[in-house]
Design a protein around this motif. Structure first.
Motif, PDB file in Angstrom:
ATOM      1  N   PHE A  17     -38.066  -1.063 174.034  1.00  0.00           N
ATOM      2  CA  PHE A  17     -36.751  -0.464 173.836  1.00  0.00           C
ATOM      3  C   PHE A  17     -35.963  -0.665 175.125  1.00  0.00           C
ATOM      4  O   PHE A  17     -36.394  -0.244 176.188  1.00  0.00           O
ATOM      5  CB  PHE A  17     -36.895   1.029 173.517  1.00  0.00           C
ATOM      6  CG  PHE A  17     -35.619   1.660 173.057  1.00  0.00           C
ATOM      7  CD1 PHE A  17     -35.276   1.656 171.720  1.00  0.00           C
ATOM      8  CD2 PHE A  17     -34.751   2.257 173.959  1.00  0.00           C
ATOM      9  CE1 PHE A  17     -34.106   2.245 171.283  1.00  0.00           C
ATOM     10  CE2 PHE A  17     -33.574   2.843 173.531  1.00  0.00           C
ATOM     11  CZ  PHE A  17     -33.251   2.831 172.196  1.00  0.00           C
ATOM     12  N   THR A  55     -31.855  -1.256 177.046  1.00  0.00           N
ATOM     13  CA  THR A  55     -30.412  -1.053 176.989  1.00  0.00           C
ATOM     14  C   THR A  55     -29.750  -2.421 177.084  1.00  0.00           C
ATOM     15  O   THR A  55     -30.075  -3.213 177.967  1.00  0.00           O
ATOM     16  CB  THR A  55     -29.952  -0.160 178.151  1.00  0.00           C
ATOM     17  OG1 THR A  55     -30.641   1.089 178.052  1.00  0.00           O
ATOM     18  CG2 THR A  55     -28.467   0.080 178.103  1.00  0.00           C
ATOM     19  N   ALA A 105     -26.360  -5.469 166.756  1.00  0.00           N
ATOM     20  CA  ALA A 105     -26.122  -4.041 166.967  1.00  0.00           C
ATOM     21  C   ALA A 105     -25.175  -3.512 165.902  1.00  0.00           C
ATOM     22  O   ALA A 105     -24.254  -4.207 165.471  1.00  0.00           O
ATOM     23  CB  ALA A 105     -25.534  -3.799 168.355  1.00  0.00           C
ATOM     24  N   ILE A 114     -26.716   0.879 167.994  1.00  0.00           N
ATOM     25  CA  ILE A 114     -28.157   0.720 167.776  1.00  0.00           C
ATOM     26  C   ILE A 114     -28.455  -0.772 167.669  1.00  0.00           C
ATOM     27  O   ILE A 114     -27.842  -1.476 166.867  1.00  0.00           O
ATOM     28  CB  ILE A 114     -28.613   1.442 166.494  1.00  0.00           C
ATOM     29  CG1 ILE A 114     -28.237   2.918 166.546  1.00  0.00           C
ATOM     30  CG2 ILE A 114     -30.114   1.270 166.285  1.00  0.00           C
ATOM     31  CD1 ILE A 114     -28.421   3.639 165.227  1.00  0.00           C
ATOM     32  N   PHE A 141     -30.937  -3.780 166.662  1.00  0.00           N
ATOM     33  CA  PHE A 141     -32.036  -4.081 165.751  1.00  0.00           C
ATOM     34  C   PHE A 141     -32.571  -5.473 166.029  1.00  0.00           C
ATOM     35  O   PHE A 141     -31.802  -6.408 166.268  1.00  0.00           O
ATOM     36  CB  PHE A 141     -31.561  -4.026 164.290  1.00  0.00           C
ATOM     37  CG  PHE A 141     -31.092  -2.674 163.857  1.00  0.00           C
ATOM     38  CD1 PHE A 141     -31.991  -1.740 163.382  1.00  0.00           C
ATOM     39  CD2 PHE A 141     -29.749  -2.340 163.920  1.00  0.00           C
ATOM     40  CE1 PHE A 141     -31.552  -0.486 162.970  1.00  0.00           C
ATOM     41  CE2 PHE A 141     -29.309  -1.095 163.508  1.00  0.00           C
ATOM     42  CZ  PHE A 141     -30.217  -0.158 163.036  1.00  0.00           C
ATOM     43  N   ASP A 173     -22.254  -7.254 168.281  1.00  0.00           N
ATOM     44  CA  ASP A 173     -22.047  -5.942 167.692  1.00  0.00           C
ATOM     45  C   ASP A 173     -21.434  -6.168 166.308  1.00  0.00           C
ATOM     46  O   ASP A 173     -20.296  -6.621 166.193  1.00  0.00           O
ATOM     47  CB  ASP A 173     -21.120  -5.106 168.573  1.00  0.00           C
ATOM     48  CG  ASP A 173     -20.843  -3.720 167.999  1.00  0.00           C
ATOM     49  OD1 ASP A 173     -21.547  -3.308 167.057  1.00  0.00           O
ATOM     50  OD2 ASP A 173     -19.918  -3.057 168.494  1.00  0.00           O
ATOM     51  N   SER A 206     -20.845  -3.865 163.962  1.00  0.00           N
ATOM     52  CA  SER A 206     -20.426  -2.589 163.375  1.00  0.00           C
ATOM     53  C   SER A 206     -19.234  -2.730 162.439  1.00  0.00           C
ATOM     54  O   SER A 206     -19.280  -2.288 161.286  1.00  0.00           O
ATOM     55  CB  SER A 206     -20.074  -1.592 164.482  1.00  0.00           C
ATOM     56  OG  SER A 206     -21.158  -1.403 165.346  1.00  0.00           O
ATOM     57  N   ILE A 231     -26.932   1.048 158.554  1.00  0.00           N
ATOM     58  CA  ILE A 231     -27.846   1.532 159.600  1.00  0.00           C
ATOM     59  C   ILE A 231     -29.140   2.035 158.958  1.00  0.00           C
ATOM     60  O   ILE A 231     -30.237   1.728 159.438  1.00  0.00           O
ATOM     61  CB  ILE A 231     -27.172   2.622 160.455  1.00  0.00           C
ATOM     62  CG1 ILE A 231     -26.046   2.015 161.291  1.00  0.00           C
ATOM     63  CG2 ILE A 231     -28.184   3.317 161.352  1.00  0.00           C
ATOM     64  CD1 ILE A 231     -25.178   3.029 162.007  1.00  0.00           C
ATOM     65  N   SER A 263     -32.681   0.379 159.621  1.00  0.00           N
ATOM     66  CA  SER A 263     -33.710   1.244 160.220  1.00  0.00           C
ATOM     67  C   SER A 263     -35.002   1.207 159.425  1.00  0.00           C
ATOM     68  O   SER A 263     -36.089   1.326 159.992  1.00  0.00           O
ATOM     69  CB  SER A 263     -33.210   2.686 160.307  1.00  0.00           C
ATOM     70  OG  SER A 263     -32.095   2.761 161.154  1.00  0.00           O
ATOM     71  N   ILE A 318     -35.977  -1.057 165.598  1.00  0.00           N
ATOM     72  CA  ILE A 318     -34.919  -0.644 166.525  1.00  0.00           C
ATOM     73  C   ILE A 318     -35.449  -0.940 167.919  1.00  0.00           C
ATOM     74  O   ILE A 318     -36.480  -0.409 168.325  1.00  0.00           O
ATOM     75  CB  ILE A 318     -34.588   0.850 166.372  1.00  0.00           C
ATOM     76  CG1 ILE A 318     -34.029   1.118 164.975  1.00  0.00           C
ATOM     77  CG2 ILE A 318     -33.593   1.296 167.446  1.00  0.00           C
ATOM     78  CD1 ILE A 318     -33.802   2.586 164.665  1.00  0.00           C
ATOM     79  N   LYS A 349     -30.385   0.089 172.626  1.00  0.00           N
ATOM     80  CA  LYS A 349     -29.063   0.652 172.380  1.00  0.00           C
ATOM     81  C   LYS A 349     -28.036  -0.228 173.085  1.00  0.00           C
ATOM     82  O   LYS A 349     -28.346  -0.913 174.060  1.00  0.00           O
ATOM     83  CB  LYS A 349     -28.981   2.100 172.846  1.00  0.00           C
ATOM     84  CG  LYS A 349     -29.232   2.294 174.336  1.00  0.00           C
ATOM     85  CD  LYS A 349     -29.179   3.778 174.686  1.00  0.00           C
ATOM     86  CE  LYS A 349     -29.511   3.981 176.146  1.00  0.00           C
ATOM     87  NZ  LYS A 349     -29.435   5.373 176.535  1.00  0.00           N
TER      88      LYS A 349
END
Length: 167
Positions: free
Chosen positions: A58, A60, A80, A84, A86, A108, A110, A148, A152, A157, A160
């Motif tokens: 995990f 950053t 992301a 989050i 993945f 990203d 999103s 998400i 998940s 995951i 971040k």
């Protein structure tokens, strides 16, 4: 009222023969040995995989550090959604360079996931601040949360996503 056996109908005769055959197989099971020895487990059996899957830590990420994980040259594929990250390498056919969601790899995703759009204008440039997603409608936010949940349950995951200057 007495019960009588009526062998006059073929159904009764067939049922009686089947019952007698089944009882005979239970009472006198077969003791014959196989003619050949099975070879599928000749060298033993191990639950160990042929190779160990890569260890995922995990971490950053920032948009700049996430960008190299686009799956090109057979590498890992990360994306992301709402901060989050993945690891979607297992879905290379979808998220790899030639996949239908390939433009999300290393980025990203999103806004694109929220709006169900795969257009390049849904992606924020990697040298720009993260998209705050403040202009999304409630149904688009719910759609993004659905993605998400889906990711998940299906993928690992692995981190971040923070602003470029935050890491």
């Amino acid at each position: 009222m007495a019960y009588t056996l009526d062998f006059g109908t073929p159904v009764n005769t067939a049922l009686l023969i089947y019952i007698l055959y089944s009882v005979q197989k239970i009472v006198f099971p077969s003791t014959s040995t196989p003619k050949t020895i099975p070879t599928e487990f000749k060298h033993g059996y191990s639950w160990m995989p042929k190779e160990h899957p890569p260890t995922v830590l995990f971490k950053t990420y920032t948009p700049k550090t996430l960008e190299p994980f686009d799956g090109k040259n057979g590498g890992r594929i990360l994306l992301a959604i709402n901060g989050i990250v993945f690891d979607v390498t297992a879905g290379r056919n979808f998220y790899g360079p030639d996949g239908m969601y390939g433009n999300f790899a290393g980025r990203d995703a999103s806004r694109g996931m929220a709006k169900q759009s795969f257009d390049l204008d849904m992606l924020t440039a990697v040298d720009q601040p993260l998209d705050k997603l403040q202009d999304l409608r409630p149904d688009e936010i719910e759609n993004m949360k659905g993605w998400i949940d889906h990711f998940s349950n299906k993928y690992i995951i692995c981190g971040k996503l923070l602003e470029n200057d935050a890491a």
